[in-house]
Design a protein around this motif. Sequence first.
Motif, short mmCIF file in Angstrom:
data_model
loop_
_atom_site.label_atom_id
_atom_site.label_comp_id
_atom_site.label_asym_id
_atom_site.label_seq_id
_atom_site.Cartn_x
_atom_site.Cartn_y
_atom_site.Cartn_z
N ALA A 155 0.87 -1.10 -0.21
CA ALA A 155 0.09 -0.02 0.04
C ALA A 155 0.95 1.29 0.30
O ALA A 155 0.43 2.25 -0.74
N LEU A 156 2.09 1.09 0.65
CA LEU A 156 2.87 2.46 0.78
C LEU A 156 3.56 2.47 -0.55
O LEU A 156 3.83 3.80 -0.86
N ARG A 157 3.72 1.65 -1.15
CA ARG A 157 4.30 1.64 -2.42
C ARG A 157 3.28 2.53 -3.69
O ARG A 157 3.99 3.05 -4.32
N LYS A 158 2.20 2.48 -3.47
CA LYS A 158 1.22 3.15 -3.93
C LYS A 158 1.31 4.54 -4.07
O LYS A 158 0.96 5.30 -4.91
N ILE A 159 1.93 5.06 -2.91
CA ILE A 159 2.09 6.48 -2.96
C ILE A 159 3.70 6.91 -2.97
O ILE A 159 4.03 8.00 -2.29
N GLY A 160 4.36 5.91 -3.51
CA GLY A 160 5.85 6.33 -3.83
C GLY A 160 6.72 5.94 -2.78
O GLY A 160 8.18 6.31 -2.95
N TYR A 161 6.42 4.97 -1.73
CA TYR A 161 7.70 4.59 -0.95
C TYR A 161 8.10 3.37 -1.29
O TYR A 161 7.57 2.65 -2.01
N GLU A 162 9.38 3.15 -1.12
CA GLU A 162 10.36 2.12 -1.37
C GLU A 162 10.99 1.46 -0.15
O GLU A 162 11.44 2.34 0.25
N VAL A 163 11.21 0.34 -0.07
CA VAL A 163 12.26 -0.19 0.96
C VAL A 163 13.41 0.51 0.76
O VAL A 163 14.06 0.34 -0.16
N SER A 164 14.09 0.95 1.80
CA SER A 164 15.59 1.51 1.60
C SER A 164 16.46 0.27 1.64
O SER A 164 16.14 -0.76 2.49
N GLY A 165 17.51 0.58 1.04
CA GLY A 165 18.57 -0.51 1.02
C GLY A 165 19.01 -1.34 2.26
O GLY A 165 18.91 -2.51 2.55
N LYS A 166 19.26 -0.39 3.02
CA LYS A 166 19.78 -0.88 4.52
C LYS A 166 18.84 -1.80 5.19
O LYS A 166 19.22 -2.77 5.97
N SER A 167 17.49 -1.89 5.16
CA SER A 167 16.82 -2.47 5.88
C SER A 167 15.93 -3.81 5.02
O SER A 167 15.11 -4.33 5.40
N ASN A 168 16.61 -3.92 4.06
CA ASN A 168 15.93 -4.95 3.06
C ASN A 168 17.02 -6.10 3.23
O ASN A 168 17.54 -6.67 2.35
N SER A 169 16.97 -6.76 4.41
CA SER A 169 17.81 -7.89 4.82
C SER A 169 17.03 -8.82 5.48
O SER A 169 15.95 -8.32 6.30
N VAL A 170 17.33 -9.97 5.89
CA VAL A 170 16.73 -10.93 6.78
C VAL A 170 16.81 -10.42 8.08
O VAL A 170 15.95 -10.65 8.81
N TRP A 171 17.93 -9.59 8.60
CA TRP A 171 18.10 -9.19 9.71
C TRP A 171 16.91 -8.33 10.26
O TRP A 171 16.31 -8.30 11.45
N TRP A 172 16.66 -7.34 9.38
CA TRP A 172 15.66 -6.33 9.58
C TRP A 172 14.20 -6.82 9.47
O TRP A 172 13.37 -6.69 10.42
N VAL A 173 13.96 -7.74 8.47
CA VAL A 173 12.60 -8.21 8.50
C VAL A 173 12.43 -9.21 9.30
O VAL A 173 11.36 -9.36 10.23
N ARG A 174 13.11 -10.32 9.64
CA ARG A 174 12.77 -11.45 10.53
C ARG A 174 13.18 -11.10 11.96
O ARG A 174 12.17 -11.56 12.86
N PHE A 175 14.15 -10.43 12.43
CA PHE A 175 14.80 -10.47 13.51
C PHE A 175 14.19 -9.14 14.35
O PHE A 175 13.74 -9.16 15.19
N LEU A 176 14.26 -7.94 13.60
CA LEU A 176 13.72 -6.76 13.94
C LEU A 176 12.57 -6.55 13.98
O LEU A 176 11.64 -5.78 14.44
N GLY A 177 12.11 -7.23 12.79
CA GLY A 177 10.45 -6.97 12.19
C GLY A 177 9.92 -5.50 11.88
O GLY A 177 8.97 -5.23 12.20
N GLU A 178 10.92 -5.18 11.09
CA GLU A 178 10.44 -3.88 10.63
C GLU A 178 11.20 -3.34 9.32
O GLU A 178 12.43 -4.20 9.01
N GLN A 179 10.82 -2.45 8.58
CA GLN A 179 11.72 -1.96 7.12
C GLN A 179 11.14 -0.49 7.31
O GLN A 179 10.48 0.03 7.76
#
Length: 301
Positions: A155-179
């Motif tokens: 949904a956020l991509r619809k208004i121009g947001y994209e995942v920043s490079g530093k948070s596009n990793s397993v550590w961020w998504v699986r362990f921290l639970g955020e992007q």
Amino acid sequence: MALPDGSYERLRAAGCADEVAYVQACLRLYFAGPHAGAGDISMRDLDGAKIADIARLNKVATFVLKALSRAPALERPPELFRWLDTYRRRTVSMNASCIMDSMAVHDVLRASEIDFVFLKGPFQQQLLYDDHFMKPSGDVDILVSPLGFFRARDALRKIGYEVSGKSNSVWWVRFLGEQHMTRDDGPRSSTVDLHYRLQQPGSPSPRDADGFLRRKRQVEIAGATVPFTSVADTLLLSCISVAKALFNREPCAGYVCDIGASAARLDEGDQQRLLDAATVQALDDTLLLRLRAADVLLGGA
């Protein structure tokens, strides 16, 4: 008043106990209420640049400004007061942009029927201090359920947001639970911190993050109704933020102020229910220690 890079390291190396005590005195004056006397706020032989650094790094410059504003104009430290006023104006500009970004995020997530809640930021400042502009807030923080995380990202991509490079990793998504999602297509950049967990390295994680969604309240902001964390959860999140800052050895007086302001809004029954809820979440020690920190910093305010 110039604020050079590396000011935190410089302060730690130089020693600034008297300047820290001055900022603390201003915070206690602020929390004493608008009818409290200003007392002696003269800087004597204190270093104004150090005071400015301490206030900025801890995100309490506006608190200091409001405390000093209670004194007669001739008794205010002129150079420091001018710097604080400039800082306040910049905070207003930054937070106004953050509010506009938040409303855009609110509209797209609501249109997509995604359950979410806002965390921290200008909305919290308004609820705690009746002022959207107490501390600079550059990012929009939101919490969704694990099942809603990828839908919210789309949904956020619809208004121009994209995942920043530093948070596009397993550590961020699986362990921290955020992007972190950023938008750079306008005159200024914008960042959304999209969470489905509230884990902070070095501190306990809430056992039931979805509970923050269930307990959310609806608050009126800028003519619209938006979801925000409950009074008790707002305090718990501030406690978690202090735990994270202490683990990373970062300044955190601004978070401690939020704890004091949140606690002041709880009656005795609310306090017991908060402690019970924190115990269920395995955050009771985190809560009690940070409440003690607020008592020490703010004088039991």
